[in-house]
Design a protein around this motif. Structure first.
Motif, mmCIF file in Angstrom:
data_model
loop_
_atom_site.group_PDB
_atom_site.id
_atom_site.type_symbol
_atom_site.label_atom_id
_atom_site.label_comp_id
_atom_site.label_asym_id
_atom_site.label_seq_id
_atom_site.Cartn_x
_atom_site.Cartn_y
_atom_site.Cartn_z
ATOM 1 N N ALA A 84 6.461 -1.654 -1.388
ATOM 2 C CA ALA A 84 6.287 -2.964 -2.013
ATOM 3 C C ALA A 84 7.197 -3.982 -1.337
ATOM 4 C CB ALA A 84 6.623 -2.879 -3.503
ATOM 5 N N GLY A 85 6.649 -5.165 -1.068
ATOM 6 C CA GLY A 85 7.433 -6.244 -0.487
ATOM 7 C C GLY A 85 7.235 -6.422 1.001
ATOM 8 N N ALA A 86 6.795 -5.378 1.695
ATOM 9 C CA ALA A 86 6.571 -5.497 3.139
ATOM 10 C C ALA A 86 5.277 -6.262 3.399
ATOM 11 C CB ALA A 86 6.490 -4.111 3.773
ATOM 12 N N CYS A 87 5.241 -7.004 4.505
ATOM 13 C CA CYS A 87 4.016 -7.706 4.879
ATOM 14 C C CYS A 87 2.929 -6.682 5.184
ATOM 15 C CB CYS A 87 4.254 -8.572 6.111
ATOM 16 S SG CYS A 87 5.323 -9.995 5.785
ATOM 17 N N THR A 88 1.729 -6.980 4.725
ATOM 18 C CA THR A 88 0.593 -6.081 4.933
ATOM 19 C C THR A 88 -0.447 -6.778 5.807
ATOM 20 O OG1 THR A 88 -0.666 -6.848 3.033
ATOM 21 C CG2 THR A 88 0.958 -5.112 2.636
ATOM 22 N N ASN A 89 -1.548 -6.097 6.060
ATOM 23 C CA ASN A 89 -2.626 -6.695 6.837
ATOM 24 C C ASN A 89 -3.580 -7.509 5.957
ATOM 25 O OD1 ASN A 89 -3.765 -4.549 5.524
ATOM 26 N ND2 ASN A 89 -4.674 -3.618 7.332
ATOM 27 N N VAL A 90 -3.223 -7.691 4.692
ATOM 28 C CA VAL A 90 -4.002 -8.499 3.757
ATOM 29 C C VAL A 90 -3.174 -9.730 3.378
ATOM 30 C CG1 VAL A 90 -5.065 -8.556 1.468
ATOM 31 C CG2 VAL A 90 -5.122 -6.444 2.813
ATOM 32 N N ALA A 91 -3.750 -10.906 3.563
ATOM 33 C CA ALA A 91 -3.031 -12.142 3.231
ATOM 34 C C ALA A 91 -2.821 -12.237 1.725
ATOM 35 C CB ALA A 91 -3.816 -13.345 3.725
ATOM 36 N N LEU A 92 -1.583 -12.500 1.322
ATOM 37 C CA LEU A 92 -1.240 -12.633 -0.095
ATOM 38 C C LEU A 92 -0.657 -14.019 -0.342
ATOM 39 C CD1 LEU A 92 0.503 -9.171 -0.601
ATOM 40 C CD2 LEU A 92 -1.806 -9.818 -1.291
#
Length: 124
Positions: free
Chosen positions: A90-98
């Motif tokens: 949780a908290g790390a940048c993912t490949n899905v824009a939030l």
């Protein structure tokens, strides 16, 4: 009697070979979960569908330094064996824009209170 001695000798040699091979394979990895040998960590990891690059300065961060000036806990990951089994924390940048912000630096634990950083490649 000679056959028994040969069998014992072969068994001993076999056990020595197993120990040598096992230590060569497991050598770079610590047996304690969550702790990793910094020199065996990959230069790049894929976490949360994103690429992360290891700090080339080989700096070590303490938890106190990582938390300084921030209310949020730093994102730590356990890259597992050869960095292949990394869960998305949780908290790390993912490949899905939030719509919320994400951490562009993650940390891997290398000692009791020492961490190595990985920076997000390609921007948030």
């Amino acid at each position: 009697m000679a056959n028994r001695s040969r069998l014992l000798g072969r068994t001993f040699v076999g056990l020595v070979l197993v120990v040598v091979v096992a230590s060569a394979v497991v050598g770079p990895f610590r047996l304690l979960p969550g702790l990793h040998d910094a020199s065996s960590l990959p230069n790049r990891m894929n976490v949360c569908g994103r690429d992360w690059a290891k700090d080339q300065g080989d700096r070590r961060w303490t938890m106190a330094v990582m938390k300084a000036g921030s209310e949020a806990a730093p994102v730590t990951v356990d890259p597992g064996l050869l960095g292949l089994f990394t869960a998305c924390p949780a908290g790390a940048c993912t490949n899905v824009a939030l719509p919320t912000s994400c951490d562009t630096v993650i940390f891997v634990r290398v000692d009791e209170d020492a961490y190595v950083s990985y920076s997000l490649q390609g921007g948030p």
